[in-house]
Design an enzyme around this catalytic site. Sequence first.
Site, PDB file in Angstrom:
ATOM      1  N   HIS A  60       0.831  -1.215   0.000  1.00 27.63           N
ATOM      2  CA  HIS A  60       0.000   0.000   0.000  1.00 27.63           C
ATOM      3  C   HIS A  60       0.861   1.258   0.000  1.00 27.63           C
ATOM      4  CE1 HIS A  60      -3.843   2.087   1.723  1.00 27.63           C
ATOM      5  NE2 HIS A  60      -3.088   2.964   1.080  1.00 27.63           N
ATOM      6  N   ARG A  64       1.935   8.707  -6.806  1.00 23.53           N
ATOM      7  CA  ARG A  64       1.446  10.003  -7.316  1.00 23.53           C
ATOM      8  C   ARG A  64       1.604  10.266  -8.809  1.00 23.53           C
ATOM      9  NH1 ARG A  64      -1.545  10.436  -2.852  1.00 23.53           N
ATOM     10  NH2 ARG A  64      -0.460  11.242  -1.037  1.00 23.53           N
ATOM     11  N   ASP A 152      -8.828   3.279  -2.824  1.00 27.59           N
ATOM     12  CA  ASP A 152      -8.165   3.880  -1.665  1.00 27.59           C
ATOM     13  C   ASP A 152      -8.121   5.405  -1.733  1.00 27.59           C
ATOM     14  OD1 ASP A 152      -6.779   3.815   0.813  1.00 27.59           O
ATOM     15  OD2 ASP A 152      -5.003   4.409  -0.298  1.00 27.59           O
ATOM     16  N   HIS A 232      -5.132  -0.186   6.161  1.00 27.07           N
ATOM     17  CA  HIS A 232      -4.807   0.705   7.304  1.00 27.07           C
ATOM     18  C   HIS A 232      -5.794   0.683   8.472  1.00 27.07           C
ATOM     19  CE1 HIS A 232      -7.481   3.228   4.894  1.00 27.07           C
ATOM     20  NE2 HIS A 232      -6.550   3.686   4.100  1.00 27.07           N
ATOM     21  N   ASP A 305       1.287   2.731   3.610  1.00 26.75           N
ATOM     22  CA  ASP A 305       0.396   3.808   3.155  1.00 26.75           C
ATOM     23  C   ASP A 305       1.212   5.090   2.911  1.00 26.75           C
ATOM     24  OD1 ASP A 305      -1.857   5.137   2.344  1.00 26.75           O
ATOM     25  OD2 ASP A 305      -2.717   5.352   4.341  1.00 26.75           O
ATOM     26  N   HIS A 309       3.334  14.342   0.265  1.00 25.87           N
ATOM     27  CA  HIS A 309       2.774  15.653  -0.087  1.00 25.87           C
ATOM     28  C   HIS A 309       3.906  16.671  -0.041  1.00 25.87           C
ATOM     29  CE1 HIS A 309      -1.331  14.220  -0.036  1.00 25.87           C
ATOM     30  NE2 HIS A 309      -1.151  13.702   1.160  1.00 25.87           N
TER      31      HIS A 309
HETATM   32  C1  NCD Z   1      -3.847   8.803   1.258  1.00 24.76           C
HETATM   33  C2  NCD Z   1      -3.363   9.698   0.123  1.00 24.76           C
HETATM   34  O1  NCD Z   1      -2.787  10.747   0.411  1.00 24.76           O
HETATM   35  O2  NCD Z   1      -3.517   9.330  -1.048  1.00 24.76           O
HETATM   36  N1  NCD Z   1      -3.883   9.600   2.440  1.00 24.76           N
HETATM   37  C3  NCD Z   1      -3.839   9.161   3.703  1.00 24.76           C
HETATM   38  O3  NCD Z   1      -3.955   9.979   4.621  1.00 24.76           O
HETATM   39  N2  NCD Z   1      -3.670   7.906   3.997  1.00 24.76           N
HETATM   40  C4  NCD Z   1      -5.154   8.179   0.945  1.00 24.76           C
HETATM   41  C5  NCD Z   1      -5.507   6.988   1.781  1.00 24.76           C
HETATM   42  O4  NCD Z   1      -4.675   6.097   2.006  1.00 24.76           O
HETATM   43  O5  NCD Z   1      -6.662   6.853   2.207  1.00 24.76           O
HETATM   44 ZN    ZN Z   2      -6.953   4.785   2.487  1.00 20.07          ZN
HETATM   45 ZN    ZN Z   3      -3.529   4.902   1.017  1.00 23.39          ZN
END
Ligand code: NCD
Ligand code: ZN
Ligand code: ZN
Length: 425
Positions: A60, A64, A152, A232, A305, A309
């Site tokens: 996971h 981007r 997701d 998650h 996950d 950013h």
């Molecule tokens: C994820 C994302 O930024 O794409 N953000 C997050 O806080 N986990 C999306 C996600 O995993 O739900």
């Molecule tokens: Zn998610």
């Molecule tokens: Zn995610």
Amino acid sequence: MELLIKNCNIVDSSKKTIKQSDLHISNGIIKNIGKDLKNKCDKVINVKGAFVLPGLVDIHVHFREPGYEYKETIKTGSLAAAKGGFTTVAIMPNTNPVIDNVEILDNLKAIIKRDACIKVMPIGAVTRGQKGEELVDIKSLYENGVYGFSDDGQPIMNEEIMNKAVKQCNELQIPIMIHSEDKRYVNDGCINLGRVSEKLKVKGISRDAENIMIKRDIEIARNLKLSIHICHVSTKEAVCMIRQAKQDGVKVTCEVAPHHFSITENVILEKQAIGKVNPPLRTYEDIEEIIKGIKDGTVDAIATDHAPHSKDEKQLDIQKAPFGLTGIELALPITNTYLLEKGVIDIFDLVNLMSINPRKIMGMDSRGIEIGGYADITIIDLNKEYILNESDIISKGKNTPFIGMKLKGKVKYTICDGKIVYEEE
Ligand code: NCD
Ligand code: ZN
Ligand code: ZN
Ligand code: ZN
């Protein structure tokens, strides 16, 4: 390419043994395992007794690309993954455009082929544009090379659509990876509803958002007698529900992210939006139950996950900043520091949680390090202790609350298909 690795401590999680020996790799395959191998190779490395694990797999991550290349790309993400010890990652489809048709998938596959230094498995969206309304053509995406399906980032609120998606994915024996979140309980919240949200006077997300949806999704799997994978997991109630479901014979697997078993919502008091993630950082009680779930097998896998950013985005007011933390370079040290060092799990459990079980979930060959097997290998040093600096992170996303914290454990080498894709300086 011929590679000889001397003085390995090869960790076999199925036999629970650690074998001292050398490894001979030829053309991406493990050719021989034994003491004092003397093959003539292009490259010989001496790992001096380091633990040698089957390559780690992160099921996971968010890389981007296409669309948000300023946050991360397939190239930067896969280099960061290699640094984190991962030889395979599954990338979520919430890009721009969303990976919801074959043309878009083909473009992504071309980028992966060009830029990825490890195995990168695309996940397809479940619904068009991840809007939760109309199913994608699951079969054609599957036939063209996605390894799983997920919306997701967005929940699938419509139960009928979820039912159909679960059925179609199971027919193809491909995982459906569910972001379980009931929008009706989110209430524009940005962190866990509780002590910290009250203190900061920001809107909180009720834990019901996660709990009620996981309950629904478990019931879907139970009624259909089909498999689902829950992404998650972060609340104590969710862990308990999944434990019970497994006892009842429901075919459910789940993952937890390193930040959900190591740090709490308190981090937000100090680091603001850097600690903003979905599902949110929770409380110590949640961590305790997650750890119980890791110990008793309720939790199948650790998945980062990894959600990069930009600095500008994460410096916004906490209400406006995007959700997400990065972590692909930190999964191993966080797991070592918070689970291994504390005696919660041993090295065999770590291999199961970060390599073997993730491979099983993704339908990959899940054998460990064996003669004839493919040479995806992670070599680690669990004794190195350090304070994490921002400059240690090579991912474009520096948005992790672990900067400034003490961690233990480092990756020394990552070998993918017999090639060294990361080597510690
Ligand atoms: C994820 C994302 O930024 O794409 N953000 C997050 O806080 N986990 C999306 C996600 O995993 O739900
Ligand atoms: Zn998610
Ligand atoms: Zn995610
Ligand atoms: Zn050789």
